[in-house]
Design a protein around this motif. Structure first.
Motif, PDB file in Angstrom:
ATOM      1  N   VAL A 120       0.574  -0.807  -0.053  1.00 47.63           N
ATOM      2  CA  VAL A 120       0.194  -0.455   0.141  1.00 47.63           C
ATOM      3  C   VAL A 120       0.921   1.284  -0.460  1.00 47.63           C
ATOM      4  CG1 VAL A 120      -0.494   0.484   2.425  1.00 47.63           C
ATOM      5  CG2 VAL A 120      -2.400   1.093   1.009  1.00 47.63           C
ATOM      6  N   ARG A 121       1.649   1.210   0.521  1.00 45.66           N
ATOM      7  CA  ARG A 121       3.116   2.212   0.747  1.00 45.66           C
ATOM      8  C   ARG A 121       3.541   2.962  -1.234  1.00 45.66           C
ATOM      9  NH1 ARG A 121       7.694   1.670   4.191  1.00 45.66           N
ATOM     10  NH2 ARG A 121       8.548   3.810   2.484  1.00 45.66           N
ATOM     11  N   HIS A 122       3.203   1.922  -1.729  1.00 47.26           N
ATOM     12  CA  HIS A 122       3.243   2.059  -3.151  1.00 47.26           C
ATOM     13  C   HIS A 122       2.189   2.032  -4.019  1.00 47.26           C
ATOM     14  CE1 HIS A 122       7.991   1.838  -1.950  1.00 47.26           C
ATOM     15  NE2 HIS A 122       7.410   1.005  -1.770  1.00 47.26           N
ATOM     16  N   ALA A 123       1.455   2.202  -3.921  1.00 49.10           N
ATOM     17  CA  ALA A 123      -0.268   2.275  -4.566  1.00 49.10           C
ATOM     18  C   ALA A 123      -0.232   3.189  -5.353  1.00 49.10           C
ATOM     19  CB  ALA A 123      -1.501   1.759  -3.183  1.00 49.10           C
ATOM     20  N   ALA A 124      -0.296   4.616  -4.627  1.00 49.91           N
ATOM     21  CA  ALA A 124      -0.360   5.829  -5.367  1.00 49.91           C
ATOM     22  C   ALA A 124       0.876   5.653  -6.811  1.00 49.91           C
ATOM     23  CB  ALA A 124      -0.075   6.907  -4.596  1.00 49.91           C
ATOM     24  N   ARG A 125       1.750   5.391  -6.684  1.00 46.56           N
ATOM     25  CA  ARG A 125       2.746   5.880  -7.350  1.00 46.56           C
ATOM     26  C   ARG A 125       2.675   4.786  -8.294  1.00 46.56           C
ATOM     27  NH1 ARG A 125       8.818   4.393  -5.233  1.00 46.56           N
ATOM     28  NH2 ARG A 125       9.196   5.500  -7.368  1.00 46.56           N
ATOM     29  N   LEU A 126       1.947   3.661  -8.391  1.00 48.43           N
ATOM     30  CA  LEU A 126       1.569   3.097  -9.238  1.00 48.43           C
ATOM     31  C   LEU A 126       0.310   2.905 -10.344  1.00 48.43           C
ATOM     32  CD1 LEU A 126       2.204  -0.779  -7.958  1.00 48.43           C
ATOM     33  CD2 LEU A 126       3.600   0.550  -8.830  1.00 48.43           C
ATOM     34  N   ILE A 150      -5.463  -2.192  -0.228  1.00 49.58           N
ATOM     35  CA  ILE A 150      -6.559  -1.234   0.686  1.00 49.58           C
ATOM     36  C   ILE A 150      -6.214  -0.464   1.353  1.00 49.58           C
ATOM     37  CG2 ILE A 150      -8.884  -1.761   1.506  1.00 49.58           C
ATOM     38  CD1 ILE A 150      -9.724  -4.122  -0.057  1.00 49.58           C
ATOM     39  N   ASP A 151      -6.633   0.754   1.028  1.00 54.60           N
ATOM     40  CA  ASP A 151      -6.332   1.948   1.766  1.00 54.60           C
ATOM     41  C   ASP A 151      -7.568   3.027   1.586  1.00 54.60           C
ATOM     42  OD1 ASP A 151      -4.456   3.566   3.724  1.00 54.60           O
ATOM     43  OD2 ASP A 151      -4.801   5.360   2.089  1.00 54.60           O
ATOM     44  N   PHE A 152      -7.943   3.531   2.045  1.00 55.49           N
ATOM     45  CA  PHE A 152      -9.737   4.122   2.069  1.00 55.49           C
ATOM     46  C   PHE A 152      -8.720   5.399   1.207  1.00 55.49           C
ATOM     47  CE2 PHE A 152     -11.637   1.066   4.840  1.00 55.49           C
ATOM     48  CZ  PHE A 152     -12.098   0.482   3.369  1.00 55.49           C
ATOM     49  N   GLN A 153      -7.610   6.199   2.057  1.00 58.59           N
ATOM     50  CA  GLN A 153      -7.271   7.575   2.071  1.00 58.59           C
ATOM     51  C   GLN A 153      -7.114   7.149  -0.061  1.00 58.59           C
ATOM     52  OE1 GLN A 153      -5.136   9.485   3.551  1.00 58.59           O
ATOM     53  NE2 GLN A 153      -5.594  11.179   3.099  1.00 58.59           N
ATOM     54  N   PHE A 154      -6.742   6.130  -0.430  1.00 56.57           N
ATOM     55  CA  PHE A 154      -6.055   6.397  -2.398  1.00 56.57           C
ATOM     56  C   PHE A 154      -7.435   5.240  -2.631  1.00 56.57           C
ATOM     57  CE2 PHE A 154      -5.542   2.492  -4.261  1.00 56.57           C
ATOM     58  CZ  PHE A 154      -4.035   1.998  -5.112  1.00 56.57           C
ATOM     59  N   LEU A 155      -8.000   4.554  -1.720  1.00 56.93           N
ATOM     60  CA  LEU A 155      -9.398   4.568  -3.261  1.00 56.93           C
ATOM     61  C   LEU A 155     -10.424   5.723  -2.773  1.00 56.93           C
ATOM     62  CD1 LEU A 155     -10.951   1.128  -1.448  1.00 56.93           C
ATOM     63  CD2 LEU A 155      -9.170   1.260  -3.474  1.00 56.93           C
ATOM     64  N   TRP A 156     -10.147   6.531  -2.775  1.00 54.93           N
ATOM     65  CA  TRP A 156     -10.958   7.761  -2.731  1.00 54.93           C
ATOM     66  C   TRP A 156     -10.140   8.712  -3.414  1.00 54.93           C
ATOM     67  CZ3 TRP A 156     -15.897  10.134  -2.148  1.00 54.93           C
ATOM     68  CH2 TRP A 156     -15.698  11.155  -2.261  1.00 54.93           C
ATOM     69  N   SER A 157      -8.690   8.211  -3.413  1.00 53.83           N
ATOM     70  CA  SER A 157      -8.296   9.145  -5.167  1.00 53.83           C
ATOM     71  C   SER A 157      -8.165   8.476  -6.250  1.00 53.83           C
ATOM     72  CB  SER A 157      -6.423   9.381  -4.495  1.00 53.83           C
ATOM     73  OG  SER A 157      -6.271   8.279  -4.899  1.00 53.83           O
ATOM     74  N   LEU A 158      -8.139   7.612  -6.535  1.00 50.87           N
ATOM     75  CA  LEU A 158      -8.848   6.464  -7.543  1.00 50.87           C
ATOM     76  C   LEU A 158     -10.230   7.158  -7.803  1.00 50.87           C
ATOM     77  CD1 LEU A 158      -7.974   2.852  -7.223  1.00 50.87           C
ATOM     78  CD2 LEU A 158      -6.522   4.943  -8.158  1.00 50.87           C
ATOM     79  N   THR A 159     -11.393   7.290  -7.006  1.00 51.09           N
ATOM     80  CA  THR A 159     -12.312   7.543  -7.404  1.00 51.09           C
ATOM     81  C   THR A 159     -12.545   9.118  -7.871  1.00 51.09           C
ATOM     82  OG1 THR A 159     -13.818   6.197  -5.522  1.00 51.09           O
ATOM     83  CG2 THR A 159     -15.254   7.717  -6.685  1.00 51.09           C
ATOM     84  N   GLU A 160     -11.777   9.912  -6.898  1.00 51.04           N
ATOM     85  CA  GLU A 160     -12.173  11.420  -7.413  1.00 51.04           C
ATOM     86  C   GLU A 160     -10.938  11.232  -8.864  1.00 51.04           C
ATOM     87  OE1 GLU A 160     -12.371  14.456  -4.552  1.00 51.04           O
ATOM     88  OE2 GLU A 160     -13.826  13.335  -5.506  1.00 51.04           O
ATOM     89  N   GLY A 161     -10.371  11.060  -9.130  1.00 50.63           N
ATOM     90  CA  GLY A 161      -9.180  11.293 -10.677  1.00 50.63           C
ATOM     91  C   GLY A 161     -10.540  10.482 -11.712  1.00 50.63           C
ATOM     92  N   GLY A 162     -11.497   9.627 -11.311  1.00 51.87           N
ATOM     93  CA  GLY A 162     -12.199   9.652 -12.351  1.00 51.87           C
ATOM     94  C   GLY A 162     -11.986   7.805 -12.482  1.00 51.87           C
ATOM     95  N   ARG A 165     -14.679   6.675   7.473  1.00 51.65           N
ATOM     96  CA  ARG A 165     -15.620   7.392   6.507  1.00 51.65           C
ATOM     97  C   ARG A 165     -15.207   8.545   6.181  1.00 51.65           C
ATOM     98  NH1 ARG A 165     -21.081   7.215   7.383  1.00 51.65           N
ATOM     99  NH2 ARG A 165     -22.385   8.761   5.198  1.00 51.65           N
ATOM    100  N   ALA A 166     -14.057   8.756   7.508  1.00 50.67           N
ATOM    101  CA  ALA A 166     -13.261  10.272   6.712  1.00 50.67           C
ATOM    102  C   ALA A 166     -12.418  10.084   5.666  1.00 50.67           C
ATOM    103  CB  ALA A 166     -12.501  10.887   7.841  1.00 50.67           C
ATOM    104  N   HIS A 167     -12.016   8.580   4.839  1.00 52.53           N
ATOM    105  CA  HIS A 167     -11.224   8.452   4.140  1.00 52.53           C
ATOM    106  C   HIS A 167     -12.052   8.743   2.880  1.00 52.53           C
ATOM    107  CE1 HIS A 167      -7.265   7.962   6.666  1.00 52.53           C
ATOM    108  NE2 HIS A 167      -7.613   9.074   6.160  1.00 52.53           N
ATOM    109  N   TYR A 168     -12.758   7.987   2.888  1.00 53.53           N
ATOM    110  CA  TYR A 168     -14.142   7.133   2.130  1.00 53.53           C
ATOM    111  C   TYR A 168     -15.363   7.665   2.462  1.00 53.53           C
ATOM    112  CZ  TYR A 168     -14.775   5.320  -2.449  1.00 53.53           C
ATOM    113  OH  TYR A 168     -15.325   4.934  -3.839  1.00 53.53           O
ATOM    114  N   PRO A 169     -15.681   9.050   2.030  1.00 50.62           N
ATOM    115  CA  PRO A 169     -17.131   8.822   2.603  1.00 50.62           C
ATOM    116  C   PRO A 169     -18.093   8.686   2.225  1.00 50.62           C
ATOM    117  CG  PRO A 169     -16.467  11.240   1.704  1.00 50.62           C
ATOM    118  CD  PRO A 169     -15.182  10.183   1.406  1.00 50.62           C
ATOM    119  N   LYS A 170     -17.756   8.225   0.921  1.00 47.45           N
ATOM    120  CA  LYS A 170     -19.610   8.284  -0.539  1.00 47.45           C
ATOM    121  C   LYS A 170     -19.793   6.966  -0.469  1.00 47.45           C
ATOM    122  CE  LYS A 170     -19.262  12.402  -3.606  1.00 47.45           C
ATOM    123  NZ  LYS A 170     -19.254  12.711  -4.782  1.00 47.45           N
TER     124      LYS A 170
END
Length: 204
Positions: free
Chosen positions: A57-63, A80-92, A133-138
């Motif tokens: 998970v430390r390198h998920a964003a880079r990948l 799985i890291d909900f902050q990372f998952l939210w960044s994907l959703t935000e990026g479409g 929930r704070a990291h992935y609110p939807k």
């Protein structure tokens, strides 16, 4: 019709001679290859090599740095890291992954009233743990299905995604495509042999 990327990591075992004058003494070491593989051309997009102890998970964003809106990322629950998952959703970017056993959530919409074939449940959920929930609110989508696993028969698995239009069976089929990266790892380990490795510290 969409570009599909598979994220995964594999450990590469290494053996290093500790000292030239003590040939009988050997030390085991390992590196970890974190990879984003494009399933359209079966070529790597990004590869990150680290010490074996570093978690995926430390390198998920880079990948996922090269992924574009509308593309799909497949990965297992180690990412799985909900902050990372939210960044994907935000990026479409759409993702399909496995659900962790200890994930806390509540069902807000049952999309499937009774099992259909190998699809047991298809639910829309909200995370209930405060930090998650704070990291992935939807809402997320959670699909429970029976999946054929070699040597084990039908196994119940739960899949997490941010896509709400695909058929539940399509989500299961997409995740099964993730397993093709295992064949890729096996192939490169068999063909790209390390000729030599000598190291006495982490930098080496």
């Amino acid at each position: 019709k969409r570009v599909i990327h598979v994220l995964d990591a594999t450990t590469i075992q290494l053996v290093a001679n500790c000292l030239d004058w003590a040939q009988h003494r050997r030390r085991k070491a390992a590196a970890k290859l974190h990879l984003s593989l494009n399933l359209q051309n079966f070529l790597p997009v990004i590869a990150v090599v680290t010490s074996a102890a570093q978690h995926e998970v430390r390198h998920a964003a880079r990948l996922c740095a090269k992924l574009k809106a509308g593309e799909i990322a497949l990965f297992d629950k180690a990412f799985i890291d909900f902050q990372f998952l939210w960044s994907l959703t935000e990026g479409g970017i759409f993702f399909v992954t496995r659900c962790k056993e200890n994930m806390r959530y509540r069902v807000v919409n049952k999309r499937l009233r009774k099992p259909e074939g190998n699809i047991l449940r298809d639910d829309e959920i909200l995370l209930t743990h405060a930090n998650a929930r704070a990291h992935y609110p939807k809402r997320l989508r959670l699909v429970t299905a029976l999946v054929e696993v070699e040597g084990r028969g039908l196994v119940e698995m739960r899949f997490l995604t941010n896509h709400f239009q695909w058929a539940a069976s399509s989500i299961v089929e997409l995740y099964k495509r993730r397993w093709s990266i295992e064949a890729f790892f096996k192939q490169i380990k068999q063909t790209l042999k390390l000729g030599n490795f000598l190291g006495h510290n982490e930098n080496a």
